[in-house]
Scaffold this active site. Sequence first.
Site, PDB file in Angstrom:
ATOM      1  N   THR A  94       0.843  -1.194   0.000  1.00  0.00           N
ATOM      2  CA  THR A  94       0.000   0.000   0.000  1.00  0.00           C
ATOM      3  C   THR A  94       0.879   1.245   0.000  1.00  0.00           C
ATOM      4  O   THR A  94       1.818   1.349   0.781  1.00  0.00           O
ATOM      5  CB  THR A  94      -0.904   0.026   1.237  1.00  0.00           C
ATOM      6  OG1 THR A  94      -1.725  -1.143   1.240  1.00  0.00           O
ATOM      7  CG2 THR A  94      -1.794   1.265   1.238  1.00  0.00           C
ATOM      8  N   LYS A 167      -7.791   1.300  -1.301  1.00  0.00           N
ATOM      9  CA  LYS A 167      -7.192   0.792  -0.063  1.00  0.00           C
ATOM     10  C   LYS A 167      -6.949   1.919   0.947  1.00  0.00           C
ATOM     11  O   LYS A 167      -7.144   1.736   2.153  1.00  0.00           O
ATOM     12  CB  LYS A 167      -5.877   0.088  -0.372  1.00  0.00           C
ATOM     13  CG  LYS A 167      -5.100  -0.398   0.858  1.00  0.00           C
ATOM     14  CD  LYS A 167      -5.869  -1.429   1.661  1.00  0.00           C
ATOM     15  CE  LYS A 167      -5.137  -1.791   2.965  1.00  0.00           C
ATOM     16  NZ  LYS A 167      -3.824  -2.398   2.732  1.00  0.00           N
ATOM     17  N   ASN A 170     -10.182   2.684   2.496  1.00  0.00           N
ATOM     18  CA  ASN A 170     -10.498   1.587   3.413  1.00  0.00           C
ATOM     19  C   ASN A 170      -9.766   1.743   4.738  1.00  0.00           C
ATOM     20  O   ASN A 170     -10.362   1.620   5.823  1.00  0.00           O
ATOM     21  CB  ASN A 170     -10.123   0.250   2.770  1.00  0.00           C
ATOM     22  CG  ASN A 170     -10.310  -0.927   3.719  1.00  0.00           C
ATOM     23  OD1 ASN A 170     -11.414  -1.432   3.874  1.00  0.00           O
ATOM     24  ND2 ASN A 170      -9.229  -1.370   4.358  1.00  0.00           N
ATOM     25  N   ASN A 171      -8.470   2.013   4.681  1.00  0.00           N
ATOM     26  CA  ASN A 171      -7.702   2.065   5.918  1.00  0.00           C
ATOM     27  C   ASN A 171      -7.970   3.325   6.734  1.00  0.00           C
ATOM     28  O   ASN A 171      -7.899   3.300   7.961  1.00  0.00           O
ATOM     29  CB  ASN A 171      -6.208   1.910   5.620  1.00  0.00           C
ATOM     30  CG  ASN A 171      -5.829   0.444   5.461  1.00  0.00           C
ATOM     31  OD1 ASN A 171      -6.696  -0.399   5.271  1.00  0.00           O
ATOM     32  ND2 ASN A 171      -4.550   0.141   5.533  1.00  0.00           N
TER      33      ASN A 171
END
Length: 267
Positions: A94, A167, A170-171
């Site tokens: 990521t 991502k 999301n995080n």
Amino acid sequence: MRIGFVGAGRMGRPMIGRLVSAGHTVRAVGRSAESRAALAEIGAEPVATVAEAADAVEAVVVCVFTDDQVREVCLGGSLLRELPRAAVLIVHTTGSPATVTEIAAAAPTVEVVDAPVSGGSHNIATGELTVFLGGSDEAVRRARPVVAAYADPVLHVGPLGAGQRVKLVNNALFAAQIGLVADAVRLGGQLGVDEATLLGALPHASSGGRAVSSVAGKGAVEVFRASVGEFLRKDVAVARALVAELGGALGILDAAIDAGIPATDRN
């Protein structure tokens, strides 16, 4: 397929094991004799350098920890020069969407896919890791047989860089949810409900969700923070930097993230 693999760590090693079990030939980089011996034990072909891992392969997987490490492997060394024409480069780390864009520009004969993951080594072991793929239809088509060995679902979320963007959202949301759980536990204490009792009950109620269940599985907010903080801190820092660069804001997520990841622990 013949696959090169860079980053045989906590996440990478079980991925390699699943790839081997699926019938792929995996040339994996081991920096020490000990790590190469461990890779041989799970059926990989251990090599000492990235260049060796990339030799005559159809795909290379990069699963290192930070965006800077991705740049070092892909742009600072010989990987892109060694990759065969039409190979696919799969980046699980990521990081900034700009990194994979720069890699693709430096390797016009190679298909590049950003493929950040959601889940842990236990999900890899059962083939249930979630992967967000960003790339062209052709790049994703070539990447799927590799990623499918350890991931389900495998979601094509858009062009190159889209996987990283999804991502990061999301995080940021997950970190904010941890903050909400932390404050809920604090509220429970004020109402005379101890943390263990609360975490034992909430996953079964309407407030339940992935964050609540994950924290409950560790038994305490602080224990869970310790297990995921290193990963979330770096990803939230990337998300904040990207939003600032675009002139945007995280809104109410920002305050919740601060509650989930104390400022003294954040990069």
